[in-house]
Design a protein around this motif. Structure first.
Motif: not given
Lengths: 108, 115
Positions: A2, A29, A32, A47, A49, A93-96, A98, B33, B35, B42-43, B45, B55-56, B99, B101, B104
């Protein structure tokens, strides 16, 4: 992992500036930024990058320091509408993931 | 037109009950997603689906089961509700490009209260 946001809360008068920081213990990486007003859903702001590319609103600026593993959101000449909780999310690679958020209150 | 919609907006139920929350997006995104936002805001996933594939799956009790019948829908079913499940649940969607993201889009949230 986190991200850590600072400060936890800030109170401004309209027209003042604020900086919200977001730090990571791992290499970044992408970062956001979202704003959530009370009782509403989070809304996308920006975002950043790796490599310097940015996507987001014209009136909000942010920086992304890959070496320091840190991002900062700059809110200048704040307006009442800027009030809300600001979240940074670290993009993997797949998620955020926060941070816990920074509550910003702008008073007249 | 609503981009990401959730139903219901409020859900009040007794401990031990089973309930479902539905989510739909009309943005043509390939990733959705769930959440959970607790009382401290607190947010976190819970689940993510890409083109109907899970995938998650974060450390979530197996009382929570997501289902994605198609790319535009992601539902959340919760069995044997507990007091600690009380929270606001947000659905979100995004488009994954090479690949990477993108932003959102969040639904309005479902406030679940377990009594």
């Amino acid at each position: 992992q986190q991200p850590v946001q600072s400060p936890q809360a800030v109170i401004l008068r309209e027209g003042e500036d604020a900086v919200i920081n977001c730090s990571s213990s791992k290499a970044l990486y992408s970062v956001h930024w979202y704003r959530q007003k009370h009782g509403e859903a989070p809304v996308f702001l920006m975002i950043l990058l790796k490599g310097g590319e940015q996507k987001g609103h014209d009136k909000i600026s942010a920086s992304f320091n890959e070496k320091k593993q840190q991002s900062s959101l700059y809110l200048t000449a704040s307006q009442l509408s800027y009030s809300g909780t600001y979240f940074c999310g670290l993009g993997g690679s797949e998620k955020l993931v926060f941070g816990k958020g920074t509550k910003l209150t702008v008073n007249p | 037109d609503t981009a990401v919609s959730q139903t219901p907006k409020y859900l009040v139920t007794q401990m031990g009950n089973d309930k479902s929350i539905k989510c739909e997006q009309n943005l043509g995104h390939d990733t959705m997603y769930w959440y959970k936002q607790d009382s401290k805001k607190f947010l976190k996933i819970m689940f993510s689906y890409n083109n109907k594939e899970l995938i998650i799956n974060e450390t979530v009790p197996n009382r929570f089961s997501p289902k994605s019948p198609d790319k535009a829908h992601l539902n959340l079913h919760i069995n044997s509700l507990e007091l600690g499940d009380s929270a606001v649940y947000f659905c979100a969607s995004s488009q994954v490009v090479s690949g990477s993201y993108n932003e959102q889009f969040f639904g309005p949230g479902t406030r679940l209260t377990v009594l």
